[in-house]
Design a protein around this motif. Structure first.
Motif, short mmCIF file in Angstrom:
data_model
loop_
_atom_site.label_atom_id
_atom_site.label_comp_id
_atom_site.label_asym_id
_atom_site.label_seq_id
_atom_site.Cartn_x
_atom_site.Cartn_y
_atom_site.Cartn_z
N LEU A 38 5.27 0.35 -3.22
CA LEU A 38 4.41 1.73 -3.37
C LEU A 38 3.99 2.16 -4.51
O LEU A 38 3.02 2.75 -4.94
CB LEU A 38 5.28 2.70 -2.52
CG LEU A 38 5.50 2.36 -1.06
CD1 LEU A 38 6.41 3.25 -0.58
CD2 LEU A 38 3.99 2.45 -0.26
N ARG A 95 0.53 2.98 -6.30
CA ARG A 95 0.05 4.20 -6.95
C ARG A 95 -0.30 3.96 -8.30
O ARG A 95 -1.60 4.39 -8.59
CB ARG A 95 1.33 4.94 -6.91
CG ARG A 95 1.10 6.61 -7.58
CD ARG A 95 2.32 7.09 -7.91
NE ARG A 95 2.97 6.51 -8.96
CZ ARG A 95 4.27 7.06 -9.63
NH1 ARG A 95 4.57 8.13 -9.08
NH2 ARG A 95 4.67 6.18 -10.72
N SER A 121 -1.63 11.14 -6.38
CA SER A 121 -0.69 10.16 -5.93
C SER A 121 0.33 10.85 -5.24
O SER A 121 1.52 10.04 -5.17
CB SER A 121 -0.06 9.46 -7.21
OG SER A 121 0.58 10.48 -8.16
N TYR A 164 1.76 8.71 -2.11
CA TYR A 164 2.96 7.69 -2.72
C TYR A 164 4.30 8.21 -2.97
O TYR A 164 5.33 7.52 -2.81
CB TYR A 164 2.52 6.62 -3.55
CG TYR A 164 1.26 5.91 -3.33
CD1 TYR A 164 1.22 4.57 -2.51
CD2 TYR A 164 -0.15 6.31 -3.50
CE1 TYR A 164 0.31 3.95 -1.98
CE2 TYR A 164 -1.13 5.58 -3.01
CZ TYR A 164 -0.94 4.48 -2.51
OH TYR A 164 -2.17 3.75 -1.97
N ASP A 165 4.18 9.44 -3.75
CA ASP A 165 5.43 9.88 -4.31
C ASP A 165 6.19 10.38 -3.14
O ASP A 165 7.44 10.32 -3.20
CB ASP A 165 4.96 11.28 -5.11
CG ASP A 165 4.38 10.75 -6.48
OD1 ASP A 165 4.75 9.86 -6.66
OD2 ASP A 165 3.55 11.48 -6.95
N VAL A 223 7.72 7.44 -1.10
CA VAL A 223 8.91 6.76 -1.97
C VAL A 223 10.21 7.54 -1.69
O VAL A 223 11.39 7.33 -1.41
CB VAL A 223 8.67 6.69 -3.32
CG1 VAL A 223 9.97 6.41 -4.22
CG2 VAL A 223 7.65 5.52 -3.71
N LYS A 273 -6.13 4.03 1.99
CA LYS A 273 -4.86 3.66 1.39
C LYS A 273 -3.83 4.18 2.04
O LYS A 273 -2.77 3.87 2.46
CB LYS A 273 -4.75 3.82 -0.22
CG LYS A 273 -5.69 2.89 -1.23
CD LYS A 273 -5.56 1.49 -0.92
CE LYS A 273 -3.97 0.93 -1.53
NZ LYS A 273 -4.09 -0.55 -1.31
N VAL A 306 -0.73 2.72 4.26
CA VAL A 306 0.75 2.91 3.93
C VAL A 306 1.27 3.36 5.10
O VAL A 306 2.57 3.03 5.42
CB VAL A 306 1.06 3.76 2.61
CG1 VAL A 306 2.47 4.43 2.58
CG2 VAL A 306 0.38 3.28 1.59
#
Length: 333
Positions: free
Chosen positions: A195, A199, A211, A214-215, A218, A324, A328
Motif C-alpha cells: 500500500l 502511494r 494519499s 492509502y494512509d 494502512v 486506484k 484497494v
C-alpha cells in the motif's frame, strides 16, 4: 469422622469464571459487529453504488465464522456451568474439572469449532494479501505453506485433546499460536508495504495527489492486527510459563478477539468509512494525466506544445484517484 476436602486453587477457579465472563463480553461485541456487517453488506453503501463484486463471499464468511464462534462460546459456557453445578461433587472438585477438561467431549467441540473458525479468518487474511500482490508466487507460496503448517498443528492439537490430555499439557499449542502470530504479522507487513509502495508511485507521478486513502487503509490494517497480536503474545507467554490462570483468561476469548479484528475491516469498508471510490468521485478529483518523455508534453486535450514531436511514443497514462481507490477497496474487503 473425617470429611473429604478437595484440592482448591482459588486463582484458577476465579480465572475460569472471569475468563468466561470476559468471553461472553467479547462475544457480545462480536455478535453486534456480525449483525452490523451483515446489514451493511446487504444494502448499498453510504455513498451509493456497490461495495464489491464478492459481497456474497463476504456474507458467507461472516455467517460461517459467527456459527463456529457461537458453538465454541456456547460449549465453553455449558462446561463452566457443569463445573460448579452439574459436576460440583466430582472427585477433585472444580479445580480438577478445570485442569482436566478434555475428557469431556463438550470441550473438544469448543476447541475444534474455535480452531476451524480461525482457519477461515486466516484464509480471509491471505486472500486480501494475495489480491494486493496480484497473486505473486514469491508471496503466495510461503504464505500458503505457513497456513498449511498452522492447520496441521491445529489438527494435531485436536487429536491430542480428543485423547483426553489436559489442555495445559498440549506442548504443540505454543507452536500453533506462534504460527498464527507469524501469519498475522507477515500479512500486515506485506499489505502495508504494497500500500505504501502504491502511494509513493502515485505521488511520484501526480505531485498534488491526495494519499489519505492509502494512509487510512494502512492505519486500519495496523490497528486490526495490533490488538489480536498483543492478545495472542500474552497467551503464548502465559502458556509457556505455565501461568494457567492467565492462559484460561486468554483461551476463552481469543477466537472472539480475532473475529472482531476482521469484522472491523469488513464493516468499515462496507459502510464507506474506509473511503470508497464513490467518495473520491464526490470530490473534485483531477482527470487522468498524460506525461510524455519524447520532447513534448501532451495534455488531456491532445494538443502538443512542440512541433515535430511524436507524442505517441513514451507516454505514461496515470491512474485517477478513483480507479486506484476502487482497486484497494476490493482487495481489503
Amino acid at each position: 469422622m473425617s470429611s473429604y476436602t478437595p484440592k482448591t486453587d482459588l486463582w484458577i477457579e476465579r480465572s475460569r469464571l472471569a475468563g468466561m465472563l470476559l468471553g461472553c463480553v467479547s462475544y457480545g461485541v462480536f455478535f453486534l459487529l456480525t449483525v452490523q456487517s451483515c446489514v451493511a453488506l446487504m444494502r448499498r453503501p453510504q455513498y451509493g453504488g456497490k461495495i464489491a463484486g464478492h459481497r456474497l463471499a463476504l456474507l458467507s464468511y461472516v455467517v460461517i465464522t459467527f456459527v463456529l464462534v457461537t458453538i465454541s462460546v456456547a460449549a465453553n459456557a455449558k462446561y463452566t456451568e457443569m463445573i460448579w453445578i452439574n459436576l460440583r461433587d466430582a472427585p477433585g472438585g472444580p479445580l480438577a474439572l478445570i485442569e482436566n477438561e478434555m475428557p469431556y467431549r463438550i470441550n473438544v467441540l469448543a476447541l475444534s469449532s474455535g480452531h476451524v473458525g480461525e482457519w477461515f479468518m486466516h484464509a480471509l487474511l491471505l486472500h486480501r494479501c494475495f489480491a494486493l500482490w496480484k497473486w505473486a508466487k514469491r508471496v503466495t507460496i510461503p504464505m500458503i505453506t505457513l497456513f498449511l503448517a498452522m492447520i496441521g498443528l491445529s489438527i494435531r492439537i485436536q487429536m491430542l485433546a480428543s485423547s483426553g490430555i489436559a489442555f495445559y499439557d498440549i506442548d504443540v499449542e505454543p507452536a500453533y499460536l506462534c504460527t498464527q502470530v507469524g501469519l498475522n504479522v507477515i500479512y500486515t507487513i506485506l499489505v502495508v508495504y504494497i500500500l505504501l509502495d502504491m502511494r509513493n508511485k502515485m505521488k511520484a507521478v501526480v505531485a498534488q495527489y491526495d494519499s489519505s486513502l492509502y494512509d487510512t487503509v494502512v492505519l486500519m490494517m495496523v490497528e486490526s492486527a495490533m490488538g489480536y497480536s498483543i492478545f495472542t503474545i500474552i497467551f503464548i507467554v502465559a502458556f509457556a510459563l505455565h501461568l494457567n490462570g492467565i492462559t484460561t483468561l486468554c483461551f476463552l476469548s481469543i477466537g472472539q478477539v480475532q473475529g472482531i479484528s476482521q469484522l472491523f475491516i469488513i464493516l468499515r469498508v462496507a459502510t464507506g468509512r474506509a473511503y470508497t471510490d464513490e467518495y473520491w468521485l464526490s470530490r473534485a478529483a483531477a482527470p487522468p494525466t498524460s506525461i510524455a518523455f519524447a520532447g513534448a508534453v501532451v495534455t488531456t486535450t491532445g494538443r502538443s506544445d512542440e512541433q515535430g514531436a511524436r507524442p505517441e511514443q513514451n507516454i505514461i497514462q496515470t491512474y485517477s484517484a478513483s480507479e486506484k481507490a476502487a482497486e484497494v477497496d476490493v482487495c481489503i474487503a
